[in-house]
Design a protein around this motif. Structure first.
Motif, mmCIF file in Angstrom:
data_model
loop_
_atom_site.group_PDB
_atom_site.id
_atom_site.type_symbol
_atom_site.label_atom_id
_atom_site.label_comp_id
_atom_site.label_asym_id
_atom_site.label_seq_id
_atom_site.Cartn_x
_atom_site.Cartn_y
_atom_site.Cartn_z
ATOM 1 N N THR A 77 0.826 -1.207 0.000
ATOM 2 C CA THR A 77 0.000 0.000 0.000
ATOM 3 C C THR A 77 0.854 1.248 0.000
ATOM 4 N N SER A 78 1.919 1.255 0.792
ATOM 5 C CA SER A 78 2.790 2.438 0.836
ATOM 6 C C SER A 78 3.492 2.634 -0.497
ATOM 7 N N ARG A 79 3.918 1.538 -1.159
ATOM 8 C CA ARG A 79 4.528 1.657 -2.484
ATOM 9 C C ARG A 79 3.530 2.227 -3.489
ATOM 10 N N TYR A 80 2.293 1.774 -3.409
ATOM 11 C CA TYR A 80 1.259 2.256 -4.312
ATOM 12 C C TYR A 80 0.991 3.745 -4.080
ATOM 13 N N ILE A 81 0.928 4.153 -2.818
ATOM 14 C CA ILE A 81 0.691 5.567 -2.499
ATOM 15 C C ILE A 81 1.840 6.424 -3.014
ATOM 16 N N LYS A 82 3.087 5.963 -2.853
ATOM 17 C CA LYS A 82 4.238 6.703 -3.371
ATOM 18 C C LYS A 82 4.157 6.837 -4.890
ATOM 19 N N HIS A 83 3.772 5.749 -5.533
ATOM 20 C CA HIS A 83 3.644 5.776 -6.992
ATOM 21 C C HIS A 83 2.573 6.774 -7.433
ATOM 22 N N VAL A 84 1.445 6.766 -6.763
ATOM 23 C CA VAL A 84 0.353 7.691 -7.103
ATOM 24 C C VAL A 84 0.781 9.136 -6.848
ATOM 25 N N ASN A 85 1.430 9.387 -5.735
ATOM 26 C CA ASN A 85 1.897 10.744 -5.439
ATOM 27 C C ASN A 85 2.907 11.219 -6.473
ATOM 28 N N ASN A 86 3.817 10.353 -6.884
ATOM 29 C CA ASN A 86 4.783 10.694 -7.917
ATOM 30 C C ASN A 86 4.065 11.046 -9.223
ATOM 31 N N HIS A 87 3.094 10.251 -9.580
ATOM 32 C CA HIS A 87 2.312 10.509 -10.795
ATOM 33 C C HIS A 87 1.583 11.845 -10.701
ATOM 34 N N LEU A 88 0.983 12.127 -9.565
ATOM 35 C CA LEU A 88 0.276 13.397 -9.383
ATOM 36 C C LEU A 88 1.233 14.585 -9.460
ATOM 37 N N ASP A 89 2.441 14.441 -8.905
ATOM 38 C CA ASP A 89 3.437 15.511 -8.993
ATOM 39 C C ASP A 89 3.814 15.785 -10.447
ATOM 40 N N GLN A 90 3.994 14.732 -11.214
ATOM 41 C CA GLN A 90 4.304 14.902 -12.629
ATOM 42 C C GLN A 90 3.157 15.603 -13.363
ATOM 43 N N GLN A 91 1.933 15.249 -13.005
ATOM 44 C CA GLN A 91 0.777 15.888 -13.650
ATOM 45 C C GLN A 91 0.688 17.368 -13.274
ATOM 46 N N LYS A 92 1.022 17.702 -12.011
ATOM 47 C CA LYS A 92 1.015 19.103 -11.592
ATOM 48 C C LYS A 92 2.050 19.904 -12.382
ATOM 49 N N ILE A 93 3.234 19.322 -12.565
ATOM 50 C CA ILE A 93 4.280 19.994 -13.349
ATOM 51 C C ILE A 93 3.786 20.229 -14.776
ATOM 52 N N ARG A 94 3.165 19.230 -15.342
ATOM 53 C CA ARG A 94 2.645 19.350 -16.715
ATOM 54 C C ARG A 94 1.555 20.428 -16.789
ATOM 55 N N ILE A 95 0.693 20.502 -15.807
ATOM 56 C CA ILE A 95 -0.366 21.519 -15.785
ATOM 57 C C ILE A 95 0.242 22.911 -15.686
ATOM 58 N N ASN A 96 1.267 23.087 -14.837
ATOM 59 C CA ASN A 96 1.936 24.386 -14.716
ATOM 60 C C ASN A 96 2.580 24.801 -16.038
ATOM 61 N N GLU A 97 3.195 23.843 -16.737
ATOM 62 C CA GLU A 97 3.780 24.147 -18.041
ATOM 63 C C GLU A 97 2.703 24.586 -19.025
ATOM 64 N N LEU A 98 1.573 23.876 -19.014
ATOM 65 C CA LEU A 98 0.477 24.233 -19.922
ATOM 66 C C LEU A 98 -0.085 25.616 -19.608
ATOM 67 N N LYS A 99 -0.136 25.965 -18.310
ATOM 68 C CA LYS A 99 -0.605 27.309 -17.940
ATOM 69 C C LYS A 99 0.347 28.372 -18.470
ATOM 70 N N LYS A 100 1.668 28.118 -18.385
ATOM 71 C CA LYS A 100 2.657 29.064 -18.915
ATOM 72 C C LYS A 100 2.475 29.227 -20.424
ATOM 73 N N PHE A 101 2.292 28.083 -21.117
ATOM 74 C CA PHE A 101 2.079 28.141 -22.566
ATOM 75 C C PHE A 101 0.804 28.908 -22.908
ATOM 76 N N GLN A 102 -0.213 28.741 -22.087
ATOM 77 C CA GLN A 102 -1.468 29.457 -22.323
ATOM 78 C C GLN A 102 -1.267 30.966 -22.172
ATOM 79 N N LYS A 103 -0.526 31.379 -21.150
ATOM 80 C CA LYS A 103 -0.255 32.802 -20.955
ATOM 81 C C LYS A 103 0.534 33.375 -22.131
ATOM 82 N N ILE A 104 1.549 32.629 -22.574
ATOM 83 C CA ILE A 104 2.340 33.073 -23.730
ATOM 84 C C ILE A 104 1.454 33.184 -24.963
ATOM 85 N N PHE A 105 0.606 32.209 -25.166
ATOM 86 C CA PHE A 105 -0.307 32.209 -26.306
ATOM 87 C C PHE A 105 -1.246 33.415 -26.262
#
Length: 121
Positions: A77-105
């Motif tokens: 369970t702890s390994r699964y939670i770490k994996h999910v948290n890592n995935h969510l962090d990557q998604q947050k980074i991707r969302i922030n990048e998309l927001k920057k691209f949107q502002k530039i656009f």
């Protein structure tokens, strides 16, 4: 599932075929029953009340086994939670990048609109 006959001729032909067999059969909405097939398709239920070949265990052995199973489950369970948290962090980074691209656009579109308005005047 019920058997549907296309027309009366098909039903009569089916009845004649059934009568021509060596042993009597019954015609029902479900079709003829095939004993060999029915026995293989019905699920067999087996209930084990006690492990026959197991040696008697003490309470401490049973507790140790259950605790080890619980530890394994907690680790998974702890390994699964770490994996999910890592995935969510990557998604947050991707969302922030998309927001920057949107502002530039939006800035580029605004500058193009301003250039177009100046050219029209």
């Amino acid at each position: 599932m019920t058997r549907r006959y296309l027309d009366r001729k098909t039903k009569e032909r089916y009845k004649r075929l059934m009568r021509s067999d060596d042993y009597p059969k019954h015609i029902t909405e479900h079709g003829p029953k095939i004993p060999e097939l029915d026995e293989t398709l019905t699920p067999k239920r087996i209930i084990y009340l006690k492990d026959v070949s197991a040696e008697p265990c003490s309470l401490s052995e049973i507790l140790e086994e259950k605790i080890s199973e619980l530890n394994k489950t907690a680790e998974e369970t702890s390994r699964y939670i770490k994996h999910v948290n890592n995935h969510l962090d990557q998604q947050k980074i991707r969302i922030n990048e998309l927001k920057k691209f949107q502002k530039i656009f939006e800035k580029q579109i605004a500058s193009l609109d301003a250039n177009q308005k100046v050219q029209q005047n």
